[in-house]
Write a protein that holds these residues in place. Structure first.
Motif, PDB file in Angstrom:
ATOM      1  N   VAL A 181      14.520   2.418  -8.623  1.00  0.00           N
ATOM      2  CA  VAL A 181      13.565   3.295  -7.944  1.00  0.00           C
ATOM      3  C   VAL A 181      14.217   4.658  -7.687  1.00  0.00           C
ATOM      4  CG1 VAL A 181      12.208   3.683  -5.850  1.00  0.00           C
ATOM      5  CG2 VAL A 181      12.325   1.393  -6.852  1.00  0.00           C
ATOM      6  N   ARG A 182      13.635   5.669  -8.226  1.00  0.00           N
ATOM      7  CA  ARG A 182      14.103   7.043  -8.033  1.00  0.00           C
ATOM      8  C   ARG A 182      12.902   7.868  -7.564  1.00  0.00           C
ATOM      9  NH1 ARG A 182      19.705   8.216  -9.054  1.00  0.00           N
ATOM     10  NH2 ARG A 182      19.029  10.275  -9.748  1.00  0.00           N
ATOM     11  N   PRO A 183      12.695   7.980  -6.280  1.00  0.00           N
ATOM     12  CA  PRO A 183      11.523   8.696  -5.762  1.00  0.00           C
ATOM     13  C   PRO A 183      11.433  10.124  -6.327  1.00  0.00           C
ATOM     14  CG  PRO A 183      12.659   7.563  -3.994  1.00  0.00           C
ATOM     15  CD  PRO A 183      13.569   7.498  -5.184  1.00  0.00           C
ATOM     16  N   HIS A 184      10.252  10.503  -6.682  1.00  0.00           N
ATOM     17  CA  HIS A 184      10.006  11.869  -7.141  1.00  0.00           C
ATOM     18  C   HIS A 184       9.098  12.538  -6.122  1.00  0.00           C
ATOM     19  CE1 HIS A 184       8.139  14.973  -9.972  1.00  0.00           C
ATOM     20  NE2 HIS A 184       9.410  15.271  -9.892  1.00  0.00           N
ATOM     21  N   LYS A 185       9.665  13.460  -5.364  1.00  0.00           N
ATOM     22  CA  LYS A 185       8.932  14.077  -4.259  1.00  0.00           C
ATOM     23  C   LYS A 185       8.299  15.415  -4.624  1.00  0.00           C
ATOM     24  CE  LYS A 185      11.686  11.783  -0.701  1.00  0.00           C
ATOM     25  NZ  LYS A 185      12.512  11.951   0.521  1.00  0.00           N
ATOM     26  N   GLY A 186       8.180  15.634  -5.922  1.00  0.00           N
ATOM     27  CA  GLY A 186       7.534  16.864  -6.366  1.00  0.00           C
ATOM     28  C   GLY A 186       6.460  16.568  -7.391  1.00  0.00           C
ATOM     29  N   THR A 187       5.781  17.610  -7.832  1.00  0.00           N
ATOM     30  CA  THR A 187       4.800  17.514  -8.915  1.00  0.00           C
ATOM     31  C   THR A 187       5.278  18.420 -10.038  1.00  0.00           C
ATOM     32  OG1 THR A 187       3.013  17.171  -7.310  1.00  0.00           O
ATOM     33  CG2 THR A 187       2.380  17.787  -9.560  1.00  0.00           C
ATOM     34  N   ASP A 238       2.606  14.842  -0.892  1.00  0.00           N
ATOM     35  CA  ASP A 238       1.858  15.088  -2.124  1.00  0.00           C
ATOM     36  C   ASP A 238       0.773  16.129  -1.832  1.00  0.00           C
ATOM     37  OD1 ASP A 238       0.356  15.072  -4.408  1.00  0.00           O
ATOM     38  OD2 ASP A 238       0.081  12.895  -4.492  1.00  0.00           O
ATOM     39  N   PRO A 239       0.849  17.316  -2.425  1.00  0.00           N
ATOM     40  CA  PRO A 239      -0.144  18.358  -2.112  1.00  0.00           C
ATOM     41  C   PRO A 239      -1.559  17.967  -2.511  1.00  0.00           C
ATOM     42  CG  PRO A 239       1.190  19.000  -4.010  1.00  0.00           C
ATOM     43  CD  PRO A 239       1.826  17.781  -3.423  1.00  0.00           C
ATOM     44  N   PHE A 240      -1.692  17.075  -3.523  1.00  0.00           N
ATOM     45  CA  PHE A 240      -3.023  16.704  -3.980  1.00  0.00           C
ATOM     46  C   PHE A 240      -3.717  15.726  -3.028  1.00  0.00           C
ATOM     47  CE2 PHE A 240      -1.072  18.166  -7.935  1.00  0.00           C
ATOM     48  CZ  PHE A 240      -2.062  18.997  -8.410  1.00  0.00           C
ATOM     49  N   LYS A 241      -2.961  15.187  -2.073  1.00  0.00           N
ATOM     50  CA  LYS A 241      -3.558  14.270  -1.115  1.00  0.00           C
ATOM     51  C   LYS A 241      -3.724  14.896   0.263  1.00  0.00           C
ATOM     52  CE  LYS A 241      -2.032  10.034  -3.425  1.00  0.00           C
ATOM     53  NZ  LYS A 241      -1.275   8.766  -3.314  1.00  0.00           N
TER      54      LYS A 241
END
Length: 438
Positions: free
Chosen positions: A289-295, A384-387
């Motif tokens: 698991v490697r969280p991706h905190k960007g878009t 998440d900017p889309f949420k």
């Protein structure tokens, strides 16, 4: 007949003959054309051509562009100026212009003496279409920066959509900038221009920009617009809300701001290559698991990266896997960050407006391809900017609202009086449904 009679008749004939000859002589005199006068010398005044503040007739004009490997000294040396004088010119002019900033491909002009030597008297460099730098060494040496005269021409356009607004503008030979401004700057949050309907119609009052009266540089701004989508009207009026920071927004006829506080994306992207995902697993890391905190927005190298909202730059640096990045604080709640830039433009402490270019897409740091990783903070936490339910842009103040309504009244009247042409008929859409007026 006796001799006397013959003599009298001959006398009368002689008189008649003399009269006829005299009449003919007078007629011939009257029919003679006047003698042509000598040709008069025609003085043709020379046509004076002025550019950069100089009468070009006074010089031999040489134009060229900066080539790879060129320098200010090499350009002048090629044109018979010795290095002692070049050094003196550069030394005196450096306070006004750094001659080391000549860029490949940019045009320059040499004004030379009108004699057999053709020695340069003035060097003029154009870093862009509007500005030019003059290094004048005719008598004394001096340098200065100036701008070419700019003219703005107000125009109107009306149309009825048959397929897309871009297609219609292209068919009419008008700038796609009109479509971009309406779709991305004015109605981005109120109308989806990818889903326009046949019969949707619009009219705009806009300004075209010209340099030196002849060089068309495109649409400068849209002053007002009316778009009827699915029979619902949408007005838009340009209005400056902060003259100190130069903030300009679009408001409807009731003074409501048409935009949101944030753009949907920081670039004109090809696709979203990776979304915000706290449970992302990557094969190259053993599916850990490697969280991706960007878009991640995939885009070509060199694509401009825009600030998604007004704010102040708090970081502009290169660091580790982030590569070149810029971070912006928008208010006490929101911050944004833009990673992997090829080059940064924004500087720490700089106030940037929504849509300002702050850098360009690259591949610096840890990245497998050209993109910008867009990170979004809310109350110090990456989200998440889309949420997010993003806030509307700052509403117009009560004190400005009255001024705004007074300001748009004559503009709205003008906009409403612009007629739509080639309306939809009962039989369907007519040909050439979109027409434009200059």
């Amino acid at each position: 007949m006796d001799r006397k009679g013959i003599t009298g008749m001959g006398y009368r004939c002689l008189i008649l003959l003399i009269s006829i000859l005299a009449f003919a002589s007078c007629k011939e005199e009257n029919n003679k054309l006047p003698e042509p006068k000598e040709d008069m010398a025609v003085v043709v005044e020379p046509v004076h051509i002025y550019e950069f503040g100089f009468n070009l007739n006074d010089f031999i004009v040489k134009r060229d562009t900066v080539k790879k490997g060129d320098s200010f000294g090499e350009i002048l040396e090629r044109n018979k100026i010795g290095y002692p004088k070049i050094y003196n010119i550069a030394n005196i002019a450096r306070d006004s212009f750094d001659i080391r900033k000549l860029q490949v491909g940019k045009p320059y002009t040499l004004l030379c003496s009108k004699d057999s030597l053709e020695l340069p008297k003035c060097f003029i460099y154009q870093p862009n279409q509007e500005e030019y730098v003059v290094i004048n060494f005719q008598d004394s040496i001096h340098a200065y920066t100036s701008k070419k005269p700019i003219k703005y021409v107000e125009k109107t356009a009306t149309g009825i959509i048959t397929s897309s607004i871009s297609a219609e503008l292209e068919a009419q030979g008008l700038s796609q900038r009109l479509a971009y401004k309406m779709a991305d700057e004015i109605y981005a949050w109120t109308i989806d221009f990818r889903r326009l309907q046949k019969g949707d119609r619009f009219k705009v009052i806009y300004t075209d920009k010209y340099i030196d009266d002849t060089i068309y540089t495109g649409v400068h701004n849209i002053k007002a617009a009316y778009f009827e989508h699915n029979k619902e009207p949408f007005y838009a009026f340009e209005f400056e809300t902060d003259s100190t920071k130069g903030i300009i927004d679009y408001f409807n006829e009731e003074a409501k701001n048409l935009r949101r506080a944030f753009l949907k994306a920081p670039v004109k992207f090809k696709r979203i290559s990776s979304r915000y995902n706290l449970k992302r697993r990557i094969a190259v890391y053993g599916f850990k698991v490697r969280p991706h905190k960007g878009t991640d927005f995939a885009a070509g190298i060199g694509t401009p990266i825009m600030a998604t909202a007004n704010g102040t730059v708090t970081e502009s640096r290169r660091k580790g896997g982030n590569g070149n990045y810029v971070k912006i604080r928008h208010n006490a709640t929101y911050e944004t960050q833009y990673l992997h830039m090829k080059k940064r433009k924004a500087k720490v402490g700089q106030f940037v407006k929504q849509g300002d270019v702050i850098g360009w897409v690259g591949m610096t740091g840890n990245t497998g391809g050209p993109h910008v990783c867009y990170r979004f903070w809310k109350n110090g936490k990456q989200v998440d900017p889309f949420k997010q339910k993003l806030p509307e842009a700052k509403p117009i103040s009560d004190s400005l609202k009255v001024k705004f309504l007074d300001f748009i009244e004559p503009i709205k009247t003008t906009l409403d009086l612009i007629p739509f042409t080639n309306e939809i008929t009962d039989g369907g859409l007519e040909d050439n449904l979109i027409t434009f007026k200059n």
